[in-house]
Design a protein around this motif. Structure first.
Motif, PDB file in Angstrom:
ATOM      1  N   THR A  95       0.831  -1.189   0.000  1.00 13.30           N
ATOM      2  CA  THR A  95       0.000   0.000   0.000  1.00 13.30           C
ATOM      3  C   THR A  95       0.876   1.253   0.000  1.00 13.30           C
ATOM      4  O   THR A  95       2.112   1.160   0.098  1.00 13.30           O
ATOM      5  CB  THR A  95      -0.897   0.019   1.246  1.00 13.30           C
ATOM      6  OG1 THR A  95      -0.051   0.076   2.414  1.00 13.30           O
ATOM      7  CG2 THR A  95      -1.785  -1.211   1.317  1.00 13.30           C
ATOM      8  N   ALA A 132      -5.142   8.272   1.722  1.00 11.49           N
ATOM      9  CA  ALA A 132      -4.857   7.290   0.676  1.00 11.49           C
ATOM     10  C   ALA A 132      -3.866   6.229   1.143  1.00 11.49           C
ATOM     11  O   ALA A 132      -3.348   5.463   0.327  1.00 11.49           O
ATOM     12  CB  ALA A 132      -4.309   7.994  -0.563  1.00 11.49           C
ATOM     13  N   LYS A 135      -4.305   2.544  -0.107  1.00 15.79           N
ATOM     14  CA  LYS A 135      -4.404   2.229  -1.525  1.00 15.79           C
ATOM     15  C   LYS A 135      -3.102   1.630  -2.051  1.00 15.79           C
ATOM     16  O   LYS A 135      -2.021   1.943  -1.569  1.00 15.79           O
ATOM     17  CB  LYS A 135      -4.748   3.482  -2.324  1.00 15.79           C
ATOM     18  CG  LYS A 135      -6.143   4.018  -2.041  1.00 15.79           C
ATOM     19  CD  LYS A 135      -6.469   5.205  -2.950  1.00 15.79           C
ATOM     20  CE  LYS A 135      -7.898   5.679  -2.717  1.00 15.79           C
ATOM     21  NZ  LYS A 135      -8.239   6.819  -3.614  1.00 15.79           N
ATOM     22  N   ARG A 136      -3.237   0.791  -3.073  1.00 14.13           N
ATOM     23  CA  ARG A 136      -2.062   0.228  -3.743  1.00 14.13           C
ATOM     24  C   ARG A 136      -1.768   1.018  -5.013  1.00 14.13           C
ATOM     25  O   ARG A 136      -2.643   1.724  -5.529  1.00 14.13           O
ATOM     26  CB  ARG A 136      -2.296  -1.255  -4.044  1.00 14.13           C
ATOM     27  CG  ARG A 136      -2.191  -2.127  -2.776  1.00 14.13           C
ATOM     28  CD  ARG A 136      -2.383  -3.600  -3.053  1.00 14.13           C
ATOM     29  NE  ARG A 136      -1.971  -4.388  -1.902  1.00 14.13           N
ATOM     30  CZ  ARG A 136      -2.696  -4.544  -0.799  1.00 14.13           C
ATOM     31  NH1 ARG A 136      -3.888  -3.960  -0.708  1.00 14.13           N
ATOM     32  NH2 ARG A 136      -2.247  -5.274   0.207  1.00 14.13           N
ATOM     33  N   ALA A 138      -1.721   0.439  -8.103  1.00 14.54           N
ATOM     34  CA  ALA A 138      -2.653   0.276  -9.226  1.00 14.54           C
ATOM     35  C   ALA A 138      -3.893   1.143  -9.083  1.00 14.54           C
ATOM     36  O   ALA A 138      -4.598   1.412 -10.061  1.00 14.54           O
ATOM     37  CB  ALA A 138      -3.057  -1.194  -9.357  1.00 14.54           C
ATOM     38  N   GLU A 139      -4.171   1.592  -7.874  1.00 13.87           N
ATOM     39  CA  GLU A 139      -5.350   2.426  -7.620  1.00 13.87           C
ATOM     40  C   GLU A 139      -5.036   3.918  -7.669  1.00 13.87           C
ATOM     41  O   GLU A 139      -5.917   4.738  -7.445  1.00 13.87           O
ATOM     42  CB  GLU A 139      -5.939   2.091  -6.242  1.00 13.87           C
ATOM     43  CG  GLU A 139      -6.322   0.634  -6.056  1.00 13.87           C
ATOM     44  CD  GLU A 139      -6.740   0.344  -4.621  1.00 13.87           C
ATOM     45  OE1 GLU A 139      -7.918   0.613  -4.295  1.00 13.87           O
ATOM     46  OE2 GLU A 139      -5.891  -0.126  -3.835  1.00 13.87           O
ATOM     47  N   LEU A 140      -3.804   4.267  -7.970  1.00  9.12           N
ATOM     48  CA  LEU A 140      -3.379   5.658  -7.934  1.00  9.12           C
ATOM     49  C   LEU A 140      -3.152   6.216  -9.329  1.00  9.12           C
ATOM     50  O   LEU A 140      -2.781   5.494 -10.251  1.00  9.12           O
ATOM     51  CB  LEU A 140      -2.074   5.779  -7.141  1.00  9.12           C
ATOM     52  CG  LEU A 140      -2.055   5.219  -5.717  1.00  9.12           C
ATOM     53  CD1 LEU A 140      -0.653   5.360  -5.130  1.00  9.12           C
ATOM     54  CD2 LEU A 140      -3.072   5.928  -4.841  1.00  9.12           C
ATOM     55  N   SER A 141      -3.350   7.524  -9.469  1.00  6.39           N
ATOM     56  CA  SER A 141      -3.004   8.208 -10.713  1.00  6.39           C
ATOM     57  C   SER A 141      -1.493   8.373 -10.792  1.00  6.39           C
ATOM     58  O   SER A 141      -0.765   8.162  -9.812  1.00  6.39           O
ATOM     59  CB  SER A 141      -3.677   9.581 -10.753  1.00  6.39           C
ATOM     60  OG  SER A 141      -3.112  10.435  -9.765  1.00  6.39           O
ATOM     61  N   LYS A 145       1.211   8.613  -7.659  1.00  9.38           N
ATOM     62  CA  LYS A 145       2.359   7.716  -7.521  1.00  9.38           C
ATOM     63  C   LYS A 145       3.643   8.507  -7.301  1.00  9.38           C
ATOM     64  O   LYS A 145       4.476   8.137  -6.472  1.00  9.38           O
ATOM     65  CB  LYS A 145       2.491   6.839  -8.769  1.00  9.38           C
ATOM     66  CG  LYS A 145       1.377   5.813  -8.930  1.00  9.38           C
ATOM     67  CD  LYS A 145       1.503   5.089 -10.260  1.00  9.38           C
ATOM     68  CE  LYS A 145       0.343   4.125 -10.467  1.00  9.38           C
ATOM     69  NZ  LYS A 145       0.400   3.466 -11.799  1.00  9.38           N
TER      70      LYS A 145
END
Length: 301
Positions: A95, A132, A135-136, A138-141, A145
């Motif tokens: 995460t 956030a 979140k991992r 892949a779930e981030l813009s 990142k």
């Protein structure tokens, strides 16, 4: 007197040439960076900007010369020098909190889990990602990142932050937002930053000093330009500053025409050990170069 943190002393990088002999990417580079300074380096591809950054990070070694950081010669990677690359390089299975906490645990291996998470959480909040943490990647813009990458670097409290075009792959709006965040954070924390960029406007907004490198091979530091804009500058308003266009025109003129001619035919009096320090709000600071001074004064008017 300058509180010097980084001292690049005559470094060169050479590689074996295909036809025998050696290819010199850059040579005789000398640069001093004071504690708390934000320095941007600009130059065309092939001049060795990233190689110099890798040497500062301890990921590469110079063919000649040495780099001194805080009074000690660099001999390898160190947590005192954090690197933010163009890619975020996050661990996809962790995460946001896990990625930042992993770096914190490397810095303070004996710290408790609660202390590690507290440090990581503070760094995440500093870059505007509170909420956030779970979140991992892949779930981030893309912008989020890069924020995690910045948080991870800041969380280990490095002496130097090394940035290799960290915003180049982002859209213009996200890039501008992260530039503002980076400047705010570095000003608030007094962070020393050495950053590579191809973006003239990015350098003008972020840097205290802009280092101009000649074309490679055989690149050198041509000038160190002191940013005349106020320290509390705002991105949307810097073009109103009377020194803005003189600075921008000087940088573009160097990239378009002088970066090659300077390498092949340096001005009289040029000494790579003491690259000229240019102040566009007052001419050349030191050491003065008779052949270059009239041109610099003309640009500044």
């Amino acid at each position: 007197m300058e509180d010097r943190l980084i001292s690049i002393e005559g470094i060169a990088k050479r590689y074996p040439a295909a036809a025998g002999g050696q290819t010199t990417i850059f040579e005789d580079l000398w640069l001093r960076v004071g504690r708390g300074e934000f320095v941007c380096v600009i130059g065309h591809s092939g001049c060795g900007k990233t190689t110099v950054l890798n040497i500062l990070a301890g990921l590469d070694a110079p063919s000649a010369g040495a780099v001194i950081v805080d009074g000690r010669e660099i001999s390898g990677p160190s947590l005192d020098r954090a690197v933010i690359f163009q890619g975020h390089a996050l661990l996809p299975w962790k995460t946001v909190l896990g990625n930042v906490a992993y770096a914190v645990a490397s810095r303070w291996p004996k710290a408790s889990k609660a202390e590690i998470e507290a440090r990581a959480t503070r760094a995440i909040a500093t870059v505007g990602l509170a909420g956030a943490e779970g979140k991992r990647p892949a779930e981030l813009s893309g912008g989020m990142k890069q924020r995690v990458g910045i948080a991870r670097a800041l969380a280990i409290e490095p002496k130097i932050l090394l940035m290799d075009e960290p915003f180049s792959a982002l859209d213009a709006l996200t890039r501008g937002t992260l530039q503002e965040e980076a400047r705010r954070i570095c000003r608030e924390t007094g962070q020393t930053v050495y950053m590579i960029t191809h973006d003239v406007d990015e350098a003008i907004y972020l840097a205290d000093k802009i280092v101009l490198m000649t074309n490679g091979p055989g690149a050198r530091i041509a000038e160190i330009v002191v940013n005349p804009l106020p320290a509390d500058r705002r991105q949307g308003a810097i073009h109103h500053d009377p020194n803005y266009y003189a600075l921008r025109n000087h940088l573009i003129d160097f990239l378009v025409s002088r970066s090659k001619t300077f390498r092949d035919d340096p001005p009289a009096g040029y000494d790579p050990r003491h690259p000229p320090v240019v102040r566009l709000d007052g001419g050349v600071a030191a050491p003065p170069l008779p052949s270059a001074a009239p041109k610099l004064r003309a640009v500044a008017t």
